[in-house]
Design a protein around this motif. Structure first.
Motif, PDB file in Angstrom:
ATOM      1  N   CYS A 217       0.862  -1.186   0.000  1.00  0.00           N
ATOM      2  CA  CYS A 217       0.000   0.000   0.000  1.00  0.00           C
ATOM      3  C   CYS A 217       0.896   1.233   0.000  1.00  0.00           C
ATOM      4  O   CYS A 217       1.224   1.778   1.057  1.00  0.00           O
ATOM      5  CB  CYS A 217      -0.922   0.001   1.214  1.00  0.00           C
ATOM      6  N   PRO A 218       1.325   1.713  -1.174  1.00  0.00           N
ATOM      7  CA  PRO A 218       2.231   2.862  -1.219  1.00  0.00           C
ATOM      8  C   PRO A 218       1.533   4.203  -0.989  1.00  0.00           C
ATOM      9  O   PRO A 218       2.189   5.202  -0.712  1.00  0.00           O
ATOM     10  CB  PRO A 218       2.814   2.788  -2.624  1.00  0.00           C
ATOM     11  N   TYR A 219       0.192   4.232  -1.128  1.00  0.00           N
ATOM     12  CA  TYR A 219      -0.508   5.523  -1.042  1.00  0.00           C
ATOM     13  C   TYR A 219      -1.882   5.288  -0.431  1.00  0.00           C
ATOM     14  O   TYR A 219      -2.681   4.479  -0.912  1.00  0.00           O
ATOM     15  CB  TYR A 219      -0.650   6.113  -2.447  1.00  0.00           C
ATOM     16  N   TYR A 220      -2.147   5.983   0.672  1.00  0.00           N
ATOM     17  CA  TYR A 220      -3.444   5.832   1.350  1.00  0.00           C
ATOM     18  C   TYR A 220      -3.850   7.200   1.890  1.00  0.00           C
ATOM     19  O   TYR A 220      -3.103   7.840   2.637  1.00  0.00           O
ATOM     20  CB  TYR A 220      -3.340   4.838   2.501  1.00  0.00           C
ATOM     21  N   GLU A 337     -12.147   6.557   2.088  1.00  0.00           N
ATOM     22  CA  GLU A 337     -10.822   6.010   1.749  1.00  0.00           C
ATOM     23  C   GLU A 337     -10.576   6.162   0.256  1.00  0.00           C
ATOM     24  O   GLU A 337     -11.416   5.796  -0.575  1.00  0.00           O
ATOM     25  CB  GLU A 337     -10.749   4.528   2.119  1.00  0.00           C
ATOM     26  N   SER A 338      -9.395   6.700  -0.105  1.00  0.00           N
ATOM     27  CA  SER A 338      -8.942   6.752  -1.495  1.00  0.00           C
ATOM     28  C   SER A 338      -7.477   6.348  -1.484  1.00  0.00           C
ATOM     29  O   SER A 338      -6.637   7.052  -0.908  1.00  0.00           O
ATOM     30  CB  SER A 338      -9.117   8.159  -2.075  1.00  0.00           C
ATOM     31  N   ALA A 339      -7.162   5.218  -2.090  1.00  0.00           N
ATOM     32  CA  ALA A 339      -5.829   4.633  -1.905  1.00  0.00           C
ATOM     33  C   ALA A 339      -5.343   3.957  -3.173  1.00  0.00           C
ATOM     34  O   ALA A 339      -6.091   3.786  -4.149  1.00  0.00           O
ATOM     35  CB  ALA A 339      -5.853   3.633  -0.745  1.00  0.00           C
ATOM     36  N   ILE A 340      -4.074   3.583  -3.147  1.00  0.00           N
ATOM     37  CA  ILE A 340      -3.468   2.779  -4.215  1.00  0.00           C
ATOM     38  C   ILE A 340      -2.872   1.533  -3.568  1.00  0.00           C
ATOM     39  O   ILE A 340      -2.129   1.632  -2.588  1.00  0.00           O
ATOM     40  CB  ILE A 340      -2.379   3.567  -4.966  1.00  0.00           C
ATOM     41  N   PHE A 341      -3.210   0.380  -4.112  1.00  0.00           N
ATOM     42  CA  PHE A 341      -2.684  -0.884  -3.622  1.00  0.00           C
ATOM     43  C   PHE A 341      -1.917  -1.577  -4.748  1.00  0.00           C
ATOM     44  O   PHE A 341      -2.093  -1.268  -5.935  1.00  0.00           O
ATOM     45  CB  PHE A 341      -3.808  -1.791  -3.128  1.00  0.00           C
ATOM     46  N   ASP A 342      -1.069  -2.531  -4.367  1.00  0.00           N
ATOM     47  CA  ASP A 342      -0.280  -3.278  -5.346  1.00  0.00           C
ATOM     48  C   ASP A 342      -1.196  -3.995  -6.327  1.00  0.00           C
ATOM     49  O   ASP A 342      -2.039  -4.821  -5.924  1.00  0.00           O
ATOM     50  CB  ASP A 342       0.616  -4.289  -4.626  1.00  0.00           C
ATOM     51  N   GLY A 366      -3.670  -0.622 -12.082  1.00  0.00           N
ATOM     52  CA  GLY A 366      -2.793   0.472 -11.665  1.00  0.00           C
ATOM     53  C   GLY A 366      -3.521   1.805 -11.666  1.00  0.00           C
ATOM     54  O   GLY A 366      -4.408   2.049 -12.487  1.00  0.00           O
ATOM     55  N   LEU A 367      -3.152   2.675 -10.715  1.00  0.00           N
ATOM     56  CA  LEU A 367      -3.849   3.949 -10.553  1.00  0.00           C
ATOM     57  C   LEU A 367      -2.867   5.120 -10.527  1.00  0.00           C
ATOM     58  O   LEU A 367      -1.685   4.950 -10.234  1.00  0.00           O
ATOM     59  CB  LEU A 367      -4.670   3.932  -9.257  1.00  0.00           C
ATOM     60  N   ASN A 368      -3.407   6.288 -10.809  1.00  0.00           N
ATOM     61  CA  ASN A 368      -2.651   7.538 -10.857  1.00  0.00           C
ATOM     62  C   ASN A 368      -2.885   8.295  -9.547  1.00  0.00           C
ATOM     63  O   ASN A 368      -4.024   8.630  -9.215  1.00  0.00           O
ATOM     64  CB  ASN A 368      -3.129   8.337 -12.077  1.00  0.00           C
ATOM     65  N   ILE A 401       4.794   7.028  -2.669  1.00  0.00           N
ATOM     66  CA  ILE A 401       4.776   7.010  -4.130  1.00  0.00           C
ATOM     67  C   ILE A 401       5.974   7.770  -4.699  1.00  0.00           C
ATOM     68  O   ILE A 401       6.319   8.859  -4.229  1.00  0.00           O
ATOM     69  CB  ILE A 401       3.474   7.636  -4.659  1.00  0.00           C
ATOM     70  N   ASP A 402       6.613   7.176  -5.720  1.00  0.00           N
ATOM     71  CA  ASP A 402       7.663   7.872  -6.455  1.00  0.00           C
ATOM     72  C   ASP A 402       7.011   8.859  -7.419  1.00  0.00           C
ATOM     73  O   ASP A 402       6.311   8.460  -8.350  1.00  0.00           O
ATOM     74  CB  ASP A 402       8.520   6.855  -7.219  1.00  0.00           C
ATOM     75  N   LYS A 403       7.218  10.135  -7.194  1.00  0.00           N
ATOM     76  CA  LYS A 403       6.556  11.165  -8.002  1.00  0.00           C
ATOM     77  C   LYS A 403       7.475  11.764  -9.060  1.00  0.00           C
ATOM     78  O   LYS A 403       7.212  12.849  -9.578  1.00  0.00           O
ATOM     79  CB  LYS A 403       6.018  12.270  -7.083  1.00  0.00           C
ATOM     80  N   THR A 404       8.540  11.057  -9.383  1.00  0.00           N
ATOM     81  CA  THR A 404       9.450  11.535 -10.432  1.00  0.00           C
ATOM     82  C   THR A 404       8.697  11.659 -11.752  1.00  0.00           C
ATOM     83  O   THR A 404       8.044  10.695 -12.196  1.00  0.00           O
ATOM     84  CB  THR A 404      10.643  10.574 -10.599  1.00  0.00           C
TER      85      THR A 404
END
Length: 791
Positions: A217-220, A337-342, A366-368, A401-404
Motif C-alpha cells: 500500500c504505497p498511497y493511502y 478512503e482513497s488509496a493505491i494498492f499493489d 494500476g492507478l494515478n 509514491i515515487d513522483k518523479t
C-alpha cells in the motif's frame, strides 16, 4: 460502457456525429466495439384525464390519456393507475426492450391504443416481484404532456461499448480519461469536474489514526464527513449509473460509484461510528476471516491486503468491504478512503476468492496518485451538495509514491524514423497539444512530460511516436517497400550438414527414427569401438533410462527388434542424434541399420538384398553427396559386436570417422548391417566449393578386366593400383563382380572391374587405349601379384 452525455460534462461534443466519432476513435487505436442508442421511439409523457373500471374485468381499467396532440383510450391493469397522474405512454409502433411491438387493438372488447408503462417494461429496472408490485411509473417531473419520455428515463444517451487493448491502461475505463481521448481526437480542451467544498475547523486527524504496515500500500488517503443525509440520489446520478450498468442504491453509495466511474479511482466509504478511531493497513493473517458486503464469509491468506480497525479486518483492500462497517440508512458520519494498492496482489486476491468487482478491475490495472487525490475531493464536493455533509479539514495520508516526472527527449527525425513518414516540428507540436502533453522545443529537441493519467506510456520515444502516429492517422501512412538488405534463408553450420545428410538418406530409401538419449547399462556397453566412458545418472527415472549413450547403434537394434516382432522383414533405418561421454563431450552421429531387401521389383522379379556392399554403397553415396569424394577409405578392423570378416573402419583424410559392417551373429543371429559416422568430425573437415565442369563432347571407351588374387588381397588395393597406372585418361573405375568357386583356387577370388577412358579435348583411338589397358594389367600383375582371368 461510456456514457456520451456524461462525457459532455468535460468536453464539448456540440455538432459532432457521435457514430462517426466512434469510427474516429477506433481508427485512433481505442476500439469502440458497439454504439448503443437506447432511445425508444413513440414513447411520450401522458396524463390520465379519466380512469374507470373495465366492465368485463375485476382488475383492468379504461383510461383516457392526454398525450399532447390528442387524447387516446388505453386499457391498463396496473393497481396504481388513476386520474390526474402523469405516466409514460408507449404509442402504437413503439418497440420496447425484448422486441415487444405496441399495436392498437381491443382488450376484452374495449379499444386500447397504446400502453402505460412500468419501469421494468422499459428496461430501466429488473423485472423482479418487488418492481412488478410497484406498478406503472408515476412521473413526478415537470415535463409537459406529449414530450419525449426518453429524457425523463435517461434513455436519450449514446453509449460506447469499448474493447480496450490490454496494453492500454486505466484511462479508458473511466469517463474523464475517455474525455481526454475524445478531446485529443477532435482537438478540443477538457474541463475537469468541480472539486470545491467548504471545510469546518474540526480536523480529521483528531478523529482517526492511520498506520500502514505493508509495502503493498504505497498511497493511502482519507477524509471524514459528518451529518450526512441518506436519501435518494439526484436523477442525473441515477441515470448515469444505470447507463454504465450499475444499480442505484442511495445518494452516499451512488456517489462512491459515480466518482469511481468518473475518475477511475475506487473509493470506500466506512461508517465512522462503526469503525472507531483507528485504521491499520496490513497483510492478512493466514486463515483470517471476514464477512464481505455480499454476505459471504471469506478466508484470507498472507498474500492478501486488509484494512482493519486495529484488530479485526473491515475490508479486503481493493476488492470488497466488510459488513461490519458498511453504510446503511442510519449512517451519519463517513470516513472516505482513497488509496493505491499493489496491482498484482489485488489481481491475485480477486482471482483466488473468485470475487471480481468494479473496484478490483481498476486497482488491478494500476492507478494515478493525482486522481486518487482528485477523487477524494470530488466525493467531498458531491457529498456536501447532495448528502448535506459537513467536511472536516485536513487529510490523513500515507505516501510512499515515487513522483518523479516521466520526461522524454527526442527529435522529429526520431519520430519519422520510427513511423516511416515525414513530419515537421510544427506537425509534432500540433499532435502534442492535442494530446495535452506539456512540452518544450529547444533547438530542434522536444522535451515532453508525460501526464500521470497516462500510466501506459513509458518515457521513451517509441511510445511518444505511437501516440503521434495514431492521432496523425495510420490510414495516412504511405505504404513503401522496406529498404533493407535481404539474403536467402539457409541452414548453416552443423545444422546444415545434419539436414543435408538426413535429406540424402531419405532419398536413398531409408526411414528416419528417433530414440532416447538415455539407455540401459547393458545396451550402453555394446559397440564400444571408440572406448568412451558413459555417464551414469545418479537418480534415473528407470533402469532402462539410467545411462547416457555414446553410440546410437544399440538403440537402432532395439528399433529393429520392435519392427521384427511385428513381422516387418525389410528394415532400412537411420538416426541422427547427439551422444555424450563422461567428460561431457558432445558428438553428433549418424547411425544406419539395414536388413532384408533393399529393392524389390515384383514386375521383373528382381531383388536387391542388403549386404555389406549395399550399406557400403549407401555410405559412399552419402559422403560423396556431402562433398568428401575421393577423400575416404575403408580399413578392415575387428570391432566389438561386429562380424570379424565383414567390418571396417571408415577413414576420412586418414582419420577414423566411423565404422561399418555386419552385426556379429553371436549378438544377433539375423543378417543385420550397420554403420555409424561422426557428424561432428565431418563438420570439422573442410569442403572445397563445387566447381562447374563441362561434360566432354568426345566419346568414352569402356573395357572390362578381371583379376584372380588371394582372398586376403582387398579390392581397394587393386583399385588403387589401377587408378595409379591408368593416369589421367582413366576417368572411372567400377567393381561389378566378385567371384569365388569353380575355375579359381580355394584360397582365391576373382574381382572384375569396368574401366572408362576419355579425354575432354579429343577423341581417343583404340591403339592408345589398348596400350594403356595392357600397362594396367602388367602393373597389377607385377606389383600386386594378381593374374588376369581369361575364363
Amino acid at each position: 460502457m461510456i456514457s456520451l452525455n456524461w462525457v459532455k460534462d468535460y468536453v464539448d461534443l456540440e455538432g459532432e456525429d457521435l457514430k462517426e466519432l466512434a469510427v474516429k476513435i477506433t481508427k485512433a487505436g481505442v476500439n469502440v466495439e458497439k454504439v448503443v442508442d437506447n432511445h425508444i421511439d413513440n414513447l411520450v409523457i401522458g396524463k390520465v384525464v379519466e380512469c374507470i373500471d373495465h366492465p368485463d374485468s375485476d382488475h383492468l381499467h379504461i383510461c383516457h390519456v392526454d398525450v399532447g396532440d390528442k387524447t387516446i383510450q388505453i386499457v391498463c391493469g396496473a393497481h396504481n393507475v388513476r386520474k390526474g397522474i402523469k405516466v409514460i405512454v408507449a404509442l402504437p409502433g413503439c418497440i420496447l426492450p425484448g422486441d415487444v411491438e405496441i399495436k392498437a387493438g381491443k382488450i376484452r372488447g374495449q379499444e386500447s391504443n397504446g400502453m402505460i408503462c412500468a419501469l421494468f417494461e422499459l428496461g430501466v429496472e429488473e423485472k423482479t416481484e418487488e418492481n412488478y408490485n410497484k406498478g406503472i411509473e408515476e412521473v413526478t417531473s415537470n415535463l409537459e404532456v406529449g414530450t419525449d419520455a426518453n429524457a425523463y428515463l435517461g434513455r436519450d444517451d449514446i453509449l460506447y461499448e469499448l474493447d480496450v487493448h490490454k496494453h492500454r491502461n486505466n484511462d479508458c475505463y473511466y469517463h474523464l480519461g475517455f474525455a481526454y481521448e475524445i478531446g485529443c481526437i477532435i482537438n478540443k480542451p477538457v474541463t475537469e469536474p468541480d472539486k470545491s467544498y467548504k471545510e469546518n475547523k474540526e480536523s480529521v486527524k483528531d478523529n482517526i489514526k492511520l498506520t500502514v504496515e505493508t509495502d503493498k500500500c504505497p498511497y493511502y488517503t482519507c477524509k471524514m464527513v459528518k451529518n450526512v443525509t441518506i436519501k435518494e440520489s439526484p436523477d442525473f446520478i441515477k441515470k448515469r449509473l444505470i447507463a454504465a450498468g450499475m444499480r442505484p442504491i442511495n445518494n452516499v453509495v451512488d456517489i462512491s460509484n459515480y466518482v469511481m466511474l468518473e475518475y477511475g479511482q475506487p473509493l470506500h466509504f466506512f461508517d465512522k461510528d462503526k469503525l472507531g478511531d483507528t485504521i491499520l493497513v496490513r497483510n492478512a493473517l493466514e486463515n483470517e476471516e471476514i464477512v464481505t458486503l455480499d454476505g459471504n464469509n471469506r478466508i484470507l491468506n498472507s498474500r492478501d491486503i486488509v484494512i482493519t480497525d486495529g484488530v479485526k479486518p473491515i475490508c479486503i483492500a481493493g476488492v470488497m468491504g466488510g459488513e461490519n462497517t458498511d453504510v446503511d440508512d442510519s449512517t451519519k458520519n463517513i470516513l472516505i478512503e482513497s488509496a493505491i494498492f499493489d496491482a498484482v496482489s489485488i489481481r491475485y486476491t480477486s482471482a483466488r476468492l473468485d470475487l471480481k468487482s468494479e473496484a478490483s478491475i481498476r486497482y488491478g490495472k494500476g492507478l494515478n496518485y493525482e486522481y486518487t487525490d482528485s477523487a477524494l475531493n470530488r466525493a467531498c464536493h458531491l457529498l456536501e451538495k447532495y448528502a448535506d455533509a459537513t467536511i472536516l479539514s485536513d487529510v490523513v495520508k500515507h505516501d510512499k509514491i515515487d513522483k518523479t516526472a516521466k520526461v522524454v527527449e527526442f527529435t522529429t527525425d526520431d519520430v519519422n524514423t520510427l513511423l516511416g513518414i515525414v513530419l515537421t516540428d510544427n506537425d509534432v507540436e500540433v499532435e502534442l497539444r492535442r494530446l495535452d502533453f506539456p512540452y518544450k522545443l529547444t533547438k530542434g529537441i522536444f522535451k515532453v512530460t508525460i501526464p500521470n493519467r497516462r500510466l501506459d506510456i513509458d518515457p521513451n520515444v517509441n511510445d511518444i511516436a505511437e501516440e503521434i502516429g495514431r492521432l496523425y492517422g495510420y490510414h495516412n501512412l504511405v505504404s513503401t517497400l522496406p529498404k533493407v538488405t535481404t539474403r536467402r534463408g539457409v541452414y548453416v553450420g552443423d545444422i546444415r550438414l545434419r539436414k543435408e545428410a538426413s535429406k540424402r538418406l531419405r532419398s536413398l530409401g531409408l526411414n528416419e527414427t528417433k530414440t532416447y538419449t538415455l539407455t540401459s547399462e547393458e545396451m550402453a556397453s555394446k559397440f564400444k569401438y571408440d572406448a568412451k566412458e558413459n555417464v551414469k545418472l545418479p537418480n534415473p527415472m528407470s533402469v532402462d533410462k539410467s545411462v547416457v549413450r555414446t553410440s546410437i547403434l544399440p538403440s537402432l537394434i532395439n528399433v529393429y527388434e520392435y519392427n521384427k516382432a511385428r513381422n516387418i522383414k525389410d528394415i532400412l533405418l537411420y538416426e541422427i542424434s547427439k551422444t555424450y561421454d563422461a567428460d561431457y563431450t558432445e558428438e553428433s552421429k549418424i547411425a544406419i541399420l539395414m536388413k532384408g531387401n533393399y529393392i524389390i521389383n515384383e514386375w521383373q522379379h528382381t531383388v536387391a538384398k542388403c549386404d555389406f556392399y549395399m550399406i557400403k554403397g549407401i555410405v559412399e553415396n552419402l559422403l560423396d553427396y556431402l562433398g568428401y569424394k575421393n577423400r575416404y577409405a575403408f580399413e578392415v578392423a575387428e570391432l566389438p559386436e561386429m562380424h570379424p570378416g565383414m567390418s571396417a573402419k571408415i577413414l576420412l583424410d586418414r582419420e577414423c570417422i566411423g565404422i561399418i559392417g555386419r552385426v556379429h551373429p553371436s549378438y544377433k543371429k539375423d543378417e543385420i548391417y550397420v554403420s555409424e559416422i561422426s557428424l561432428t568430425k565431418l563438420y570439422n573437415k573442410q569442403i572445397k566449393p563445387i566447381k562447374f565442369k563441362e561434360a566432354s563432347k568426345y566419346p568414352e571407351i569402356t573395357k572390362d578386366m578381371a583379376f584372380v588374387v588371394k582372398k586376403d588381397v582387398t579390392a581397394g588395393e587393386l583399385l588403387q593400383q589401377i587408378k595409379k597406372s591408368g593416369g589421367r585418361l582413366l576417368t572411372k573405375v567400377d567393381i561389378f563382380d566378385v567371384y569365388v568357386g569353380e575355375n579359381v583356387g580355394n584360397d582365391e577370388k576373382s574381382i572384375a572391374f569396368s574401366l572408362t577412358f576419355s579425354d575432354s579435348t579429343r577423341t581417343l583411338n583404340d591403339n592408345e587405349v589398348m596400350e594403356l589397358f595392357n600397362k594396367i594389367i602388367k602393373d597389377v600383375e607385377t606389383k600386386i601379384g594378381a593374374q588376369i582371368r581369361n575364363k
